[in-house]
Design a protein around this motif. Sequence first.
Motif, mmCIF file in Angstrom:
data_model
loop_
_atom_site.group_PDB
_atom_site.id
_atom_site.type_symbol
_atom_site.label_atom_id
_atom_site.label_comp_id
_atom_site.label_asym_id
_atom_site.label_seq_id
_atom_site.Cartn_x
_atom_site.Cartn_y
_atom_site.Cartn_z
ATOM 1 N N LYS A 37 0.877 -1.162 0.000
ATOM 2 C CA LYS A 37 0.000 0.000 0.000
ATOM 3 C C LYS A 37 0.912 1.208 0.000
ATOM 4 O O LYS A 37 1.709 1.402 0.919
ATOM 5 N N THR A 38 0.828 2.020 -1.052
ATOM 6 C CA THR A 38 1.757 3.134 -1.207
ATOM 7 C C THR A 38 1.015 4.453 -1.394
ATOM 8 O O THR A 38 -0.210 4.477 -1.542
ATOM 9 N N ASN A 39 1.780 5.517 -1.426
ATOM 10 C CA ASN A 39 1.198 6.839 -1.661
ATOM 11 C C ASN A 39 0.688 6.996 -3.096
ATOM 12 O O ASN A 39 -0.012 7.955 -3.417
ATOM 13 N N LYS A 40 1.022 6.029 -3.959
ATOM 14 C CA LYS A 40 0.568 6.071 -5.352
ATOM 15 C C LYS A 40 -0.396 4.937 -5.688
ATOM 16 O O LYS A 40 -0.642 4.636 -6.858
ATOM 17 N N GLY A 41 -0.925 4.293 -4.649
ATOM 18 C CA GLY A 41 -1.889 3.228 -4.868
ATOM 19 C C GLY A 41 -1.355 1.864 -4.477
ATOM 20 O O GLY A 41 -0.255 1.733 -3.933
ATOM 21 N N ARG A 91 0.229 -1.733 -4.975
ATOM 22 C CA ARG A 91 1.258 -2.255 -5.863
ATOM 23 C C ARG A 91 1.603 -3.705 -5.509
ATOM 24 O O ARG A 91 1.356 -4.170 -4.390
ATOM 25 N N CYS A 92 2.199 -4.387 -6.490
ATOM 26 C CA CYS A 92 2.687 -5.753 -6.298
ATOM 27 C C CYS A 92 4.198 -5.748 -6.474
ATOM 28 O O CYS A 92 4.703 -5.381 -7.540
ATOM 29 N N LEU A 93 4.913 -6.154 -5.435
ATOM 30 C CA LEU A 93 6.371 -6.242 -5.474
ATOM 31 C C LEU A 93 6.760 -7.712 -5.591
ATOM 32 O O LEU A 93 6.273 -8.546 -4.830
ATOM 33 N N GLU A 152 1.075 -2.884 -10.841
ATOM 34 C CA GLU A 152 -0.180 -2.543 -10.177
ATOM 35 C C GLU A 152 -0.774 -3.797 -9.541
ATOM 36 O O GLU A 152 -0.670 -4.891 -10.093
ATOM 37 N N TRP A 153 -1.375 -3.647 -8.371
ATOM 38 C CA TRP A 153 -2.053 -4.771 -7.724
ATOM 39 C C TRP A 153 -3.411 -4.974 -8.398
ATOM 40 O O TRP A 153 -4.227 -4.063 -8.440
ATOM 41 N N LEU A 154 -3.626 -6.156 -8.972
ATOM 42 C CA LEU A 154 -4.852 -6.429 -9.715
ATOM 43 C C LEU A 154 -5.838 -7.189 -8.832
ATOM 44 O O LEU A 154 -5.551 -8.306 -8.388
#
Length: 375
Positions: free
Chosen positions: A70-74, A76-78, A130-132
């Motif tokens: 969970k980031t400041n830009k939405g 994400r998937c790492l 992006e986390w889908l």
Amino acid sequence: MYKSECTSFANFLRRLSYNIHAAPFTLEELVSTYKYIRGVRVMMREFEVERQFGIKIDNIKANKGVYYLKTNKGERCLKKINYGPQKLLFVYGAKEHLIKNGFEDVDRYFLNIDGEPYALVNEDLYTLSEWLDGRECDFHNIEDVKIAAKTLAKLHEASKGYDPPENSKLKSDLGRWPSLMEKRIKSLDKMRDMVRKKNNKSSFDLLYIKSLDFYKKIGKEALRTLEESEYESLCAIAENEKGFCHHDYTYHNIIIGQDNHISVIDFDYCKREVRTFDISNFMTKVLKRCNWNMEFATAIIDSYNEESPLKEEEYKVLFAYLQFPQRYWRLANRYYYNEVNWGQNTFASKLEGIINEQEEYLNFLGQFKDKYNIK
């Protein structure tokens, strides 16, 4: 970092530097030191990911081999990548090519501050996408399977004309399958010889020896089918078209969102390949869950053909892939060459499951051969 772990680590270093003849370190000291070092590595990874991708991580959580951020830009998937940057550039380029050709629903990589699709942290590569949201494709649900088959056809069409980026490593299996099948058939005998040399044979060993002749026979039949097919000419066509296959098109890489909207993820194994490999691999993963039900096989082919019709000569190559005992070979190879850390019972159970499918599997092959007029 926990205060107690920092204190234990400081004491560990103090004893190490002041008196090398001190009493052995306690288990508690060693565990605390390990946790401290691991914690430092995690903090360094998060710091470098934030710095290199220009984001701020608010929360990070492990999820099925990747990390949810969970980031400041939405969201994400790492993901940690287990291969080098040249292969990664091939995968990155493949996804970008699909997007350019209208197949946009993939786990697209974000670029770092230097314009590269990865972060380099302690010699490890990480990608960010992006986390889908959505659910995994249900291979027991024929409607899900139909949608997935159509999507695979669209992916194959969109893949055509791909020229990999400079400095990437071209991945291709075109023309290799006759040789691969032959080597794998021979390896079945090598693994049998390994069993014969063992004094104490496991339950897996006994099952393997008992079932080997059946799978060796159908392996040879598959190789003969492939050699009698138009495989080589289809490889030449695929080479000229410059397309690629996903190579791991299975349920957890097919994400179904709202309104049955499908996204395809994890292109790590994508490479140049005849499309019938992808189709057969997908079919096998579905059919083993559905008792080799011919209805599901027909649904897959019909749905695929709606988007990109198979040529008559492709059916024989598809049949050869379906014939070949890939699952049996792969399981045995994993067992005898220690490729995965499963327990003895897990291996034996999986092998027993494959063997128990024999009657349904042979019946399916007969039905497929008749329906699609395989000579």
